[in-house]
Design a protein around this motif. Sequence first.
Motif, PDB file in Angstrom:
ATOM      1  N   GLU A  18       0.827  -1.212   0.000  1.00  0.00           N
ATOM      2  CA  GLU A  18       0.000   0.000   0.000  1.00  0.00           C
ATOM      3  C   GLU A  18       0.858   1.257   0.000  1.00  0.00           C
ATOM      4  OE1 GLU A  18      -2.723  -3.079   1.930  1.00  0.00           O
ATOM      5  OE2 GLU A  18      -0.571  -2.606   1.937  1.00  0.00           O
ATOM      6  N   ALA A  19       1.864   1.280   0.865  1.00  0.00           N
ATOM      7  CA  ALA A  19       2.740   2.448   0.952  1.00  0.00           C
ATOM      8  C   ALA A  19       3.557   2.604  -0.325  1.00  0.00           C
ATOM      9  CB  ALA A  19       3.661   2.331   2.163  1.00  0.00           C
ATOM     10  N   ALA A  20       3.992   1.482  -0.897  1.00  0.00           N
ATOM     11  CA  ALA A  20       4.779   1.546  -2.127  1.00  0.00           C
ATOM     12  C   ALA A  20       3.954   2.120  -3.269  1.00  0.00           C
ATOM     13  CB  ALA A  20       5.300   0.160  -2.492  1.00  0.00           C
ATOM     14  N   LEU A  21       2.707   1.660  -3.410  1.00  0.00           N
ATOM     15  CA  LEU A  21       1.855   2.179  -4.479  1.00  0.00           C
ATOM     16  C   LEU A  21       1.535   3.658  -4.238  1.00  0.00           C
ATOM     17  CD1 LEU A  21       0.327   1.526  -7.079  1.00  0.00           C
ATOM     18  CD2 LEU A  21      -1.650   0.899  -5.673  1.00  0.00           C
ATOM     19  N   GLY A  22       1.258   4.019  -2.998  1.00  0.00           N
ATOM     20  CA  GLY A  22       1.008   5.426  -2.684  1.00  0.00           C
ATOM     21  C   GLY A  22       2.208   6.290  -2.992  1.00  0.00           C
ATOM     22  N   ASN A  23       3.398   5.786  -2.711  1.00  0.00           N
ATOM     23  CA  ASN A  23       4.622   6.530  -3.016  1.00  0.00           C
ATOM     24  C   ASN A  23       4.773   6.715  -4.524  1.00  0.00           C
ATOM     25  OD1 ASN A  23       6.949   7.684  -1.517  1.00  0.00           O
ATOM     26  ND2 ASN A  23       8.159   6.324  -2.813  1.00  0.00           N
ATOM     27  N   GLY A  24       4.471   5.661  -5.280  1.00  0.00           N
ATOM     28  CA  GLY A  24       4.552   5.764  -6.735  1.00  0.00           C
ATOM     29  C   GLY A  24       3.597   6.788  -7.298  1.00  0.00           C
ATOM     30  N   VAL A  25       2.364   6.799  -6.821  1.00  0.00           N
ATOM     31  CA  VAL A  25       1.375   7.766  -7.296  1.00  0.00           C
ATOM     32  C   VAL A  25       1.798   9.184  -6.928  1.00  0.00           C
ATOM     33  CG1 VAL A  25      -1.010   8.572  -6.986  1.00  0.00           C
ATOM     34  CG2 VAL A  25      -0.540   6.133  -7.311  1.00  0.00           C
ATOM     35  N   ASP A  49      10.959  18.775  -7.812  1.00  0.00           N
ATOM     36  CA  ASP A  49      11.301  18.811  -6.395  1.00  0.00           C
ATOM     37  C   ASP A  49      10.406  17.808  -5.664  1.00  0.00           C
ATOM     38  OD1 ASP A  49      11.976  19.407  -3.819  1.00  0.00           O
ATOM     39  OD2 ASP A  49      11.121  21.425  -3.803  1.00  0.00           O
ATOM     40  N   PHE A  50      11.015  16.928  -4.877  1.00  0.00           N
ATOM     41  CA  PHE A  50      10.238  15.929  -4.144  1.00  0.00           C
ATOM     42  C   PHE A  50      10.115  16.256  -2.657  1.00  0.00           C
ATOM     43  CE2 PHE A  50      11.659  13.002  -7.687  1.00  0.00           C
ATOM     44  CZ  PHE A  50      10.397  12.926  -8.261  1.00  0.00           C
ATOM     45  N   GLU A  51      10.370  17.505  -2.278  1.00  0.00           N
ATOM     46  CA  GLU A  51      10.221  17.889  -0.881  1.00  0.00           C
ATOM     47  C   GLU A  51       8.755  17.705  -0.451  1.00  0.00           C
ATOM     48  OE1 GLU A  51      10.975  21.729   2.084  1.00  0.00           O
ATOM     49  OE2 GLU A  51      11.557  21.817  -0.030  1.00  0.00           O
ATOM     50  N   GLY A  52       8.549  17.146   0.722  1.00  0.00           N
ATOM     51  CA  GLY A  52       7.200  16.926   1.224  1.00  0.00           C
ATOM     52  C   GLY A  52       6.495  15.727   0.622  1.00  0.00           C
ATOM     53  N   LEU A  53       7.251  14.849  -0.047  1.00  0.00           N
ATOM     54  CA  LEU A  53       6.626  13.722  -0.740  1.00  0.00           C
ATOM     55  C   LEU A  53       5.956  12.753   0.228  1.00  0.00           C
ATOM     56  CD1 LEU A  53       6.357  12.473  -3.636  1.00  0.00           C
ATOM     57  CD2 LEU A  53       8.252  10.979  -2.976  1.00  0.00           C
ATOM     58  N   ASP A  54       6.526  12.569   1.419  1.00  0.00           N
ATOM     59  CA  ASP A  54       5.924  11.627   2.365  1.00  0.00           C
ATOM     60  C   ASP A  54       4.498  12.032   2.710  1.00  0.00           C
ATOM     61  OD1 ASP A  54       8.198  10.136   2.364  1.00  0.00           O
ATOM     62  OD2 ASP A  54       8.913  10.771   4.337  1.00  0.00           O
ATOM     63  N   ALA A  55       4.247  13.331   2.826  1.00  0.00           N
ATOM     64  CA  ALA A  55       2.893  13.794   3.118  1.00  0.00           C
ATOM     65  C   ALA A  55       1.957  13.486   1.953  1.00  0.00           C
ATOM     66  CB  ALA A  55       2.897  15.294   3.417  1.00  0.00           C
ATOM     67  N   ASP A  56       2.445  13.663   0.726  1.00  0.00           N
ATOM     68  CA  ASP A  56       1.646  13.313  -0.444  1.00  0.00           C
ATOM     69  C   ASP A  56       1.349  11.818  -0.472  1.00  0.00           C
ATOM     70  OD1 ASP A  56       1.739  15.931  -1.203  1.00  0.00           O
ATOM     71  OD2 ASP A  56       3.054  15.634  -2.936  1.00  0.00           O
ATOM     72  N   ARG A  57       2.374  11.020  -0.152  1.00  0.00           N
ATOM     73  CA  ARG A  57       2.183   9.563  -0.140  1.00  0.00           C
ATOM     74  C   ARG A  57       1.100   9.169   0.853  1.00  0.00           C
ATOM     75  NH1 ARG A  57       6.887   7.070   2.532  1.00  0.00           N
ATOM     76  NH2 ARG A  57       5.598   7.434   4.366  1.00  0.00           N
ATOM     77  N   ASP A  58       1.131   9.761   2.022  1.00  0.00           N
ATOM     78  CA  ASP A  58       0.136   9.435   3.053  1.00  0.00           C
ATOM     79  C   ASP A  58      -1.262   9.900   2.657  1.00  0.00           C
ATOM     80  OD1 ASP A  58       2.193   8.345   4.505  1.00  0.00           O
ATOM     81  OD2 ASP A  58       2.460  10.108   5.802  1.00  0.00           O
ATOM     82  N   ALA A  59      -1.333  10.899   1.767  1.00  0.00           N
ATOM     83  CA  ALA A  59      -2.640  11.415   1.345  1.00  0.00           C
ATOM     84  C   ALA A  59      -3.255  10.586   0.209  1.00  0.00           C
ATOM     85  CB  ALA A  59      -2.504  12.870   0.911  1.00  0.00           C
ATOM     86  N   VAL A  60      -2.470   9.727  -0.405  1.00  0.00           N
ATOM     87  CA  VAL A  60      -3.000   8.890  -1.477  1.00  0.00           C
ATOM     88  C   VAL A  60      -3.958   7.852  -0.886  1.00  0.00           C
ATOM     89  CG1 VAL A  60      -2.438   7.193  -3.266  1.00  0.00           C
ATOM     90  CG2 VAL A  60      -0.964   9.179  -2.916  1.00  0.00           C
ATOM     91  N   GLU A  61      -5.151   7.781  -1.443  1.00  0.00           N
ATOM     92  CA  GLU A  61      -6.161   6.836  -0.963  1.00  0.00           C
ATOM     93  C   GLU A  61      -5.984   5.491  -1.655  1.00  0.00           C
ATOM     94  OE1 GLU A  61     -10.084   8.370  -1.277  1.00  0.00           O
ATOM     95  OE2 GLU A  61      -9.630  10.209  -0.170  1.00  0.00           O
ATOM     96  N   THR A  62      -5.738   4.442  -0.875  1.00  0.00           N
ATOM     97  CA  THR A  62      -5.605   3.093  -1.415  1.00  0.00           C
ATOM     98  C   THR A  62      -6.686   2.202  -0.831  1.00  0.00           C
ATOM     99  OG1 THR A  62      -4.070   2.377   0.313  1.00  0.00           O
ATOM    100  CG2 THR A  62      -3.103   3.372  -1.671  1.00  0.00           C
ATOM    101  N   ARG A  63      -7.039   1.178  -1.587  1.00  0.00           N
ATOM    102  CA  ARG A  63      -7.997   0.190  -1.089  1.00  0.00           C
ATOM    103  C   ARG A  63      -7.706  -1.165  -1.715  1.00  0.00           C
ATOM    104  NH1 ARG A  63     -11.245   2.940  -4.976  1.00  0.00           N
ATOM    105  NH2 ARG A  63     -12.174   1.522  -6.509  1.00  0.00           N
ATOM    106  N   ARG A  64      -8.065  -2.204  -0.991  1.00  0.00           N
ATOM    107  CA  ARG A  64      -7.895  -3.563  -1.499  1.00  0.00           C
ATOM    108  C   ARG A  64      -9.056  -3.919  -2.415  1.00  0.00           C
ATOM    109  NH1 ARG A  64      -3.105  -6.625  -0.777  1.00  0.00           N
ATOM    110  NH2 ARG A  64      -1.973  -5.577   0.896  1.00  0.00           N
ATOM    111  N   LEU A  65      -8.741  -4.575  -3.534  1.00  0.00           N
ATOM    112  CA  LEU A  65      -9.763  -5.013  -4.488  1.00  0.00           C
ATOM    113  C   LEU A  65     -10.030  -6.507  -4.309  1.00  0.00           C
ATOM    114  CD1 LEU A  65      -8.596  -3.184  -7.739  1.00  0.00           C
ATOM    115  CD2 LEU A  65     -10.313  -2.444  -6.076  1.00  0.00           C
TER     116      LEU A  65
END
Length: 302
Positions: free
Chosen positions: A263-270, A286-302
């Motif tokens: 989940e975290a890997a896919l969020g990081n990629g997005v 610039d990738f500053e603040g990327l961790d916050a973006d990663r945490d904001a990505v909505e993931t779900r199991r299919l």
Amino acid sequence: MILTVTFNPAVDQTMTFDESLRPGAVSRATDARFDAGGKGINVSQYLAALDADTVATGLLGGFTGTYIRQSLSESGVPTDFVDIDEPTRLNTTALAAGEEYKLNQNGPDVDASVVDDLTATARSHGPDRVLVGGSLPPGLDPDVIDRVADAGEWRTAVDVGGDVLAALEGEYGLAKPNRDELAAATGAAVETVAECAEAARRLRERGFERVVASLGGEGALLAGPDGVVFAEAFDVDVVDTVGAGDALLSGVLAALDRGLSDEAALGNGVAVASRVVQRAGTSVPDFEGLDADRDAVETRRL
């Protein structure tokens, strides 16, 4: 460490026009830039910017190959390329009146004997993961990718065309098809996200531990040992899609290399891809603040 292999690199030329392109008319660009390109090279550039340990290798020749070496050196990306006689290809993207036109060369003719030099180069760096990305130049068949995968103890990821994916026979850690490539590799329907998930499951069964599929504006999915994760795309102003898939893959590989979950890997990629599509060409944002973006990505199991 993640080593990338680009069999068919390119100098990417991106030209911007204010008006539509018309047959027979002379169109003058309002902006133009050159970037070192090729899927593996792009991934190494993004990985370096993400503070991941990487080395870019592959085949380079001629004045265009010299440009790529110099460009990567100036941007601080470690390289160890194998020399060939013919010039590396030049690819052009034209952005005009909201439309995108891509004109790509096939690349130089290459003898399969260069694969021995590439595998020796890879072994000399002792990578944990190897990514083979992009098209194959004339003279090389998909079996050269199997040769790279079998040449060391590393886990091999591939980002190649669907027909090449279908021809691979080795065991791979990851494949990164887009929607069309997923269909070509499996023969499955990919109209819906659910159909893409099922196609990714089928591809896994053919020797890929994980399948990361980019679905354009709908987002991306990752099929792995624990099931399928889906992530919606960020709502951003898209300027240029060149390099978006490479950025997605870079974010996923960097996160997996750090031991993060699927989940975290896919969020990081997005999150990485969302930064890249907001600028023209394949230059690194610039990738500053990327961790916050990663945490904001909505993931779900299919």
